[in-house]
Scaffold this motif. Structure first.
Motif, PDB file in Angstrom:
ATOM      1  N   ASN A  68      -8.957 -17.435   7.074  1.00  0.00           N
ATOM      2  CA  ASN A  68     -10.147 -17.426   6.227  1.00  0.00           C
ATOM      3  C   ASN A  68     -10.301 -18.683   5.378  1.00  0.00           C
ATOM      4  O   ASN A  68     -11.101 -18.704   4.437  1.00  0.00           O
ATOM      5  CB  ASN A  68     -10.119 -16.190   5.315  1.00  0.00           C
ATOM      6  CG  ASN A  68     -10.115 -14.899   6.114  1.00  0.00           C
ATOM      7  OD1 ASN A  68     -10.989 -14.674   6.939  1.00  0.00           O
ATOM      8  ND2 ASN A  68      -9.101 -14.064   5.896  1.00  0.00           N
ATOM      9  N   ALA A  69      -9.552 -19.738   5.727  1.00  0.00           N
ATOM     10  CA  ALA A  69      -9.616 -20.975   4.940  1.00  0.00           C
ATOM     11  C   ALA A  69     -10.980 -21.636   5.079  1.00  0.00           C
ATOM     12  O   ALA A  69     -11.549 -21.673   6.169  1.00  0.00           O
ATOM     13  CB  ALA A  69      -8.529 -21.935   5.393  1.00  0.00           C
ATOM     14  N   PRO A  70     -11.512 -22.181   3.987  1.00  0.00           N
ATOM     15  CA  PRO A  70     -12.790 -22.895   4.052  1.00  0.00           C
ATOM     16  C   PRO A  70     -12.569 -24.379   4.344  1.00  0.00           C
ATOM     17  O   PRO A  70     -11.440 -24.862   4.348  1.00  0.00           O
ATOM     18  CB  PRO A  70     -13.358 -22.710   2.645  1.00  0.00           C
ATOM     19  CG  PRO A  70     -12.121 -22.728   1.773  1.00  0.00           C
ATOM     20  CD  PRO A  70     -11.041 -22.057   2.596  1.00  0.00           C
ATOM     21  N   VAL A  71     -13.649 -25.100   4.587  1.00  0.00           N
ATOM     22  CA  VAL A  71     -13.622 -26.555   4.642  1.00  0.00           C
ATOM     23  C   VAL A  71     -14.265 -27.041   3.346  1.00  0.00           C
ATOM     24  O   VAL A  71     -15.478 -26.854   3.152  1.00  0.00           O
ATOM     25  CB  VAL A  71     -14.403 -27.091   5.861  1.00  0.00           C
ATOM     26  CG1 VAL A  71     -14.397 -28.617   5.860  1.00  0.00           C
ATOM     27  CG2 VAL A  71     -13.794 -26.582   7.146  1.00  0.00           C
ATOM     28  N   PRO A  72     -13.510 -27.607   2.429  1.00  0.00           N
ATOM     29  CA  PRO A  72     -14.044 -27.939   1.101  1.00  0.00           C
ATOM     30  C   PRO A  72     -15.296 -28.799   1.134  1.00  0.00           C
ATOM     31  O   PRO A  72     -16.192 -28.627   0.314  1.00  0.00           O
ATOM     32  CB  PRO A  72     -12.877 -28.683   0.440  1.00  0.00           C
ATOM     33  CG  PRO A  72     -11.665 -28.179   1.142  1.00  0.00           C
ATOM     34  CD  PRO A  72     -12.092 -27.948   2.543  1.00  0.00           C
ATOM     35  N   THR A  73     -15.367 -29.717   2.083  1.00  0.00           N
ATOM     36  CA  THR A  73     -16.512 -30.635   2.106  1.00  0.00           C
ATOM     37  C   THR A  73     -17.759 -30.000   2.703  1.00  0.00           C
ATOM     38  O   THR A  73     -18.858 -30.519   2.529  1.00  0.00           O
ATOM     39  CB  THR A  73     -16.155 -31.888   2.907  1.00  0.00           C
ATOM     40  OG1 THR A  73     -15.722 -31.491   4.209  1.00  0.00           O
ATOM     41  CG2 THR A  73     -15.049 -32.681   2.224  1.00  0.00           C
ATOM     42  N   HIS A  74     -17.601 -28.886   3.435  1.00  0.00           N
ATOM     43  CA  HIS A  74     -18.741 -28.208   4.070  1.00  0.00           C
ATOM     44  C   HIS A  74     -18.558 -26.700   3.917  1.00  0.00           C
ATOM     45  O   HIS A  74     -18.181 -26.024   4.879  1.00  0.00           O
ATOM     46  CB  HIS A  74     -18.847 -28.583   5.552  1.00  0.00           C
ATOM     47  CG  HIS A  74     -19.112 -30.025   5.793  1.00  0.00           C
ATOM     48  ND1 HIS A  74     -18.114 -30.972   5.784  1.00  0.00           N
ATOM     49  CD2 HIS A  74     -20.270 -30.691   6.006  1.00  0.00           C
ATOM     50  CE1 HIS A  74     -18.641 -32.163   6.014  1.00  0.00           C
ATOM     51  NE2 HIS A  74     -19.936 -32.023   6.143  1.00  0.00           N
ATOM     52  N   LEU A  84     -10.215 -11.962  14.228  1.00  0.00           N
ATOM     53  CA  LEU A  84     -10.612 -10.782  13.451  1.00  0.00           C
ATOM     54  C   LEU A  84      -9.470  -9.772  13.397  1.00  0.00           C
ATOM     55  O   LEU A  84      -9.222  -9.133  12.359  1.00  0.00           O
ATOM     56  CB  LEU A  84     -11.853 -10.153  14.067  1.00  0.00           C
ATOM     57  CG  LEU A  84     -13.160 -10.969  13.935  1.00  0.00           C
ATOM     58  CD1 LEU A  84     -14.232 -10.406  14.846  1.00  0.00           C
ATOM     59  CD2 LEU A  84     -13.637 -10.969  12.483  1.00  0.00           C
ATOM     60  N   ASP A  85      -8.758  -9.598  14.512  1.00  0.00           N
ATOM     61  CA  ASP A  85      -7.634  -8.664  14.557  1.00  0.00           C
ATOM     62  C   ASP A  85      -6.527  -9.042  13.594  1.00  0.00           C
ATOM     63  O   ASP A  85      -5.763  -8.183  13.150  1.00  0.00           O
ATOM     64  CB  ASP A  85      -7.049  -8.603  15.974  1.00  0.00           C
ATOM     65  CG  ASP A  85      -7.937  -7.825  16.931  1.00  0.00           C
ATOM     66  OD1 ASP A  85      -8.805  -7.073  16.451  1.00  0.00           O
ATOM     67  OD2 ASP A  85      -7.773  -7.995  18.157  1.00  0.00           O
ATOM     68  N   HIS A  86      -6.411 -10.324  13.297  1.00  0.00           N
ATOM     69  CA  HIS A  86      -5.292 -10.790  12.471  1.00  0.00           C
ATOM     70  C   HIS A  86      -5.727 -11.207  11.069  1.00  0.00           C
ATOM     71  O   HIS A  86      -5.125 -12.079  10.441  1.00  0.00           O
ATOM     72  CB  HIS A  86      -4.583 -11.949  13.171  1.00  0.00           C
ATOM     73  CG  HIS A  86      -3.800 -11.513  14.369  1.00  0.00           C
ATOM     74  ND1 HIS A  86      -4.396 -11.253  15.581  1.00  0.00           N
ATOM     75  CD2 HIS A  86      -2.468 -11.265  14.541  1.00  0.00           C
ATOM     76  CE1 HIS A  86      -3.470 -10.874  16.459  1.00  0.00           C
ATOM     77  NE2 HIS A  86      -2.296 -10.872  15.859  1.00  0.00           N
ATOM     78  N   GLY A  87      -6.791 -10.553  10.610  1.00  0.00           N
ATOM     79  CA  GLY A  87      -7.143 -10.725   9.209  1.00  0.00           C
ATOM     80  C   GLY A  87      -8.385 -11.527   8.924  1.00  0.00           C
ATOM     81  O   GLY A  87      -8.682 -11.798   7.751  1.00  0.00           O
ATOM     82  N   GLY A  88      -9.113 -11.925   9.929  1.00  0.00           N
ATOM     83  CA  GLY A  88     -10.346 -12.661   9.676  1.00  0.00           C
ATOM     84  C   GLY A  88     -11.393 -11.774   9.021  1.00  0.00           C
ATOM     85  O   GLY A  88     -11.595 -10.625   9.440  1.00  0.00           O
ATOM     86  N   HIS A  89     -12.037 -12.283   7.985  1.00  0.00           N
ATOM     87  CA  HIS A  89     -13.042 -11.497   7.279  1.00  0.00           C
ATOM     88  C   HIS A  89     -14.287 -11.331   8.141  1.00  0.00           C
ATOM     89  O   HIS A  89     -14.799 -12.290   8.707  1.00  0.00           O
ATOM     90  CB  HIS A  89     -13.420 -12.181   5.963  1.00  0.00           C
ATOM     91  CG  HIS A  89     -12.298 -12.228   4.983  1.00  0.00           C
ATOM     92  ND1 HIS A  89     -12.280 -13.046   3.881  1.00  0.00           N
ATOM     93  CD2 HIS A  89     -11.116 -11.526   4.935  1.00  0.00           C
ATOM     94  CE1 HIS A  89     -11.160 -12.876   3.210  1.00  0.00           C
ATOM     95  NE2 HIS A  89     -10.439 -11.959   3.827  1.00  0.00           N
ATOM     96  N   ALA A  90     -14.799 -10.100   8.182  1.00  0.00           N
ATOM     97  CA  ALA A  90     -16.008  -9.817   8.956  1.00  0.00           C
ATOM     98  C   ALA A  90     -17.185  -9.472   8.052  1.00  0.00           C
ATOM     99  O   ALA A  90     -18.336  -9.778   8.365  1.00  0.00           O
ATOM    100  CB  ALA A  90     -15.754  -8.681   9.938  1.00  0.00           C
ATOM    101  N   GLN A  91     -16.871  -8.825   6.912  1.00  0.00           N
ATOM    102  CA  GLN A  91     -17.946  -8.370   6.027  1.00  0.00           C
ATOM    103  C   GLN A  91     -18.812  -9.535   5.548  1.00  0.00           C
ATOM    104  O   GLN A  91     -20.040  -9.402   5.443  1.00  0.00           O
ATOM    105  CB  GLN A  91     -17.335  -7.653   4.815  1.00  0.00           C
ATOM    106  CG  GLN A  91     -18.343  -6.952   3.931  1.00  0.00           C
ATOM    107  CD  GLN A  91     -18.904  -5.682   4.556  1.00  0.00           C
ATOM    108  OE1 GLN A  91     -18.201  -5.004   5.309  1.00  0.00           O
ATOM    109  NE2 GLN A  91     -20.168  -5.371   4.265  1.00  0.00           N
TER     110      GLN A  91
END
Length: 677
Positions: free
Chosen positions: A507-513, A535-542
């Motif tokens: 779920n890490a973001p890209v700070p510049t985008h 998604l199975d390993h913790g990716g946010h879906a909501q």
């Protein structure tokens, strides 16, 4: 005028007309016809000797391209009934080729030389407009009698010609050589004595290249001629136009005897030769000739002299991998840590050129391995880059870790960048930090601002290196643009699994985008198995269903790369708070996958409301209507329970729950139902 084309029978008839001509006559006529302005000149060329081949090299005194014949047209005759005994060639060009060659000195045009298929040398003269003036076999140049006599060693003829009235020994031949140069080159020492007795004043005369007779004799290793010239007081230090002295050329020829003779007659040993400023010692050192080096040093050669790049003789020996000369120069006091203009040391240069024996020798004489080159890299960095694990093993114990840190880059980075897996393993085993980061200055050299060693291996799709680094404790979350995103962009499922298994933040973001959903989804949505794995390993879906516009009309989608440009996907606009999922899924390269993507996401959320843009996508294809129904409330209780359990327990602790295997698999989204419970 003949017709534009003639039949095959006419071609054979034409051949019979010229049947009595010689090969040379046929060849000349064929080439003249093929080079004339009229097309269709095939018959004679086909009937005579082979035509010029296009793949043969050509030479031209005016640098003009070879003038090759055309082979695709029949001959053009004024009459097909000419007598075989007296054939006459008729040319359609208003300016037929001349019967006599023009004077090359006054001719204005191009002179082309080429070889025929049978190996005959031809010459063609053409006007500036391309029309042919003259073509014929190239005449052989007659060698002047004096020069021929010298070449074959005919001393009597040489004496006779030198004494003949009107003979001018100062007249050069076409290459610009005098007779004395000819004698020196061919080793005709007796002829040389005759010439010198006739006119001693030409002993130091120079050729078109600035070469004296002595230089010419040295160049062809004619020792007896060298001795004759030196005994006759030839100047031993005159350079040619490339600034080479006879001594330098003798070192280049690796002739110790010649060097000794020249030194005994006063050759200067420290003269800068060539445009690079090298001395005779430089040349002897790179030839690994210890005997010549010894003679030069005894004659006063200076070890510290460098060329225009700051390179010493010792540096030359290390660079070219000459251990014997290197050892000799070191025993005579050469500076082992001398530095070239770019900061490189002999050890640095020997490492770069993979000279293992030289590296070992330099280290045994205490060469400093912690002196960097102009780019700040140490010899160890260079060894890692070139992939020489033997040299790496020699440099690791003597290289300062502080010097490595000061350089702003780890040798691990360079080994990973070049896929030097064996070196990477050795460096890891030697204790180099697998989480070392590039300095900010070095990171800026890369468009993606990479910094970790792991990033280099992932971007090279080197699974083995990635596995080694992760096993050694590499952190997959150190870079601004995460290695997981790189692996997803490449579609490498194996790499994604490895990184997630070792703690990569899905779920890490890209700070510049910034995005309102996990940034890695941008690169995995077209790979549904990978998308589901994340998604199975913790990716946010909501977060994918959170939209600021909701059921309202969305603004138009802009697709300028200036709005969103990571260089990996189609551009989409950047809104306040980050790009929304419904905007990303509307990108041209992704929108055709919208239905299956939304379908997968719905398995990982409870009650959600589809925004107007997502509904537009689902309405765009009739087979997707069921997906819209799936999202309509209320969601199945089983699905709501699964979502609630995952939120309360967490995915990592699911397997520890005292539940049936089938239920665990359902909670992990590995089954769509609980029939196995």
């Amino acid at each position: 005028m003949a017709a534009a084309s003639i039949s095959r029978s006419a071609a054979f008839e034409d051949y019979s007309v010229y049947g009595n001509l010689s090969d040379d006559e046929l060849l000349q006529i064929a080439i003249e016809r093929s080079l004339s302005d009229t097309p269709n000149n095939y018959a004679i060329a086909a009937a005579s000797t082979p035509s010029p081949q296009p793949d043969l090299p050509s030479q031209s005194s005016h640098n003009a391209p070879a003038d090759h014949s055309s082979h695709n047209a029949p001959a053009d005759h004024g009459s097909h009934n000419a007598s075989a005994e007296n054939p006459t060639a008729h040319y359609s060009s208003p300016n037929p080729p001349s019967q006599q060659p023009p004077d090359p000195k006054t001719f204005h045009g191009t002179v082309s030389r080429f070889m025929t298929g049978s190996g005959k040398s031809m010459v063609a003269y053409r006007r500036p407009d391309g029309s042919l003036v003259y073509i014929a076999p190239e005449p052989k140049e007659e060698e002047e009698p004096l020069f021929k006599a010298i070449r074959v060693g005919d001393v009597n003829t040489v004496k006779e010609l030198t004494m003949r009235p009107g003979t001018n020994l100062m007249t050069p031949s076409k290459p610009g050589w005098l007779a004395i140069h000819q004698a020196a080159w061919y080793g005709q020492d007796t002829c040389l004595r005759v010439l010198l007795s006739a006119q001693r004043g030409m002993i130091n005369k120079r050729s078109d290249l600035g070469e004296t007779p002595l230089f010419v004799a040295v160049s062809n290793k004619q020792l007896r001629c060298v001795q004759v010239l030196l005994e006759s007081a030839a100047d031993v230090n005159i350079q040619n136009y490339d600034k080479e002295t006879p001594l330098f050329r003798a070192c280049e020829q690796n002739s110790a005897t010649m060097v000794a003779v020249l030194l005994n007659h006063g050759a200067l040993v420290n003269t800068s030769c060539t445009s690079l400023g090298c001395t005779a010692l430089h040349e002897a050192a790179c030839r690994n000739n210890v005997e010549i080096c010894d003679m030069l040093l005894k004659a006063g050669a200076k070890l510290e002299l460098t060329n225009i790049y700051g390179i010493s003789a010792l540096f030359n020996a290390a660079q070219s991998g000459q251990p014997a000369t290197l050892r000799f120069l070191l025993t005579h006091g050469a500076d082992i840590n001398s530095r070239a203009a770019d900061g490189a040391t002999p050890l640095y240069e020997a490492t770069k050129n993979r000279h293992q024996e030289v590296v070992e020798l330099l280290l045994s004489h205490k060469a400093d391995p912690n002196k960097p080159g102009k780019t700040g890299l140490l010899p160890l960095h260079i060894a890692a880059q070139t992939g020489n694990d033997t040299i790496v093993s020699m440099l690791v114990p003597v290289t300062s870790k502080a010097a490595v840190r000061w350089s702003g880059i780890s040798p691990l980075h360079l080994a990973a960048e070049r896929n030097r897996d064996e070196v990477l393993e050795d460096l890891i085993a030697a204790g180099f930090d697998v989480n070392a980061q590039l300095s900010e200055e070095r990171s800026k050299l890369y468009e993606d601002r990479r910094s970790s060693v792991l990033y280099f291996s992932v971007s090279n799709n080197n699974v083995d290196a990635v596995r080694s680094l992760l096993a050694a404790g590499a952190d997959p979350n150190r870079d601004m643009f995460r290695p997981l995103m790189v692996a997803a962009r490449m579609g490498s499922m194996e790499m994604v699994e490895l990184l997630v298994e070792h703690g990569a933040d899905i779920n890490a973001p890209v700070p510049t985008h910034p995005t309102t959903f996990p940034a890695v989804y941008m690169f995995s949505m077209k790979f549904l198995p990978m998308f589901k794995f994340l998604l199975d390993h913790g990716g946010h879906a909501q977060s994918c269903f959170s939209c600021v516009y909701g059921a309202c009309t969305h603004p138009p989608i802009r697709t300028k790369h200036s709005d969103w440009d990571l260089g990996y996907s189609d551009g989409v606009p950047q809104q306040t708070g980050g790009v929304q999922f419904c905007e990303m899924i509307s990108a041209p390269s992704i929108c055709r996958w919208a239905g299956p993507i939304i379908d997968v996401l719905l398995d990982y959320v409870g009650h959600v409301t589809l925004c107007s843009r997502l509904l537009e996508h689902l309405d765009s294809f009739s087979d997707w209507s069921g997906i819209k129904d799936k999202a309509a409330p209320p969601r199945p209780l089983l699905q709501l329970c699964r979502v609630q359990v995952l939120q309360l327990v967490g995915r990592r602790r699911l397997k520890k729950l005292p539940l049936p295997v089938g239920l665990i698999r359902f909670l992990q989204h590995q089954e769509r139902c609980v029939h196995d419970c």
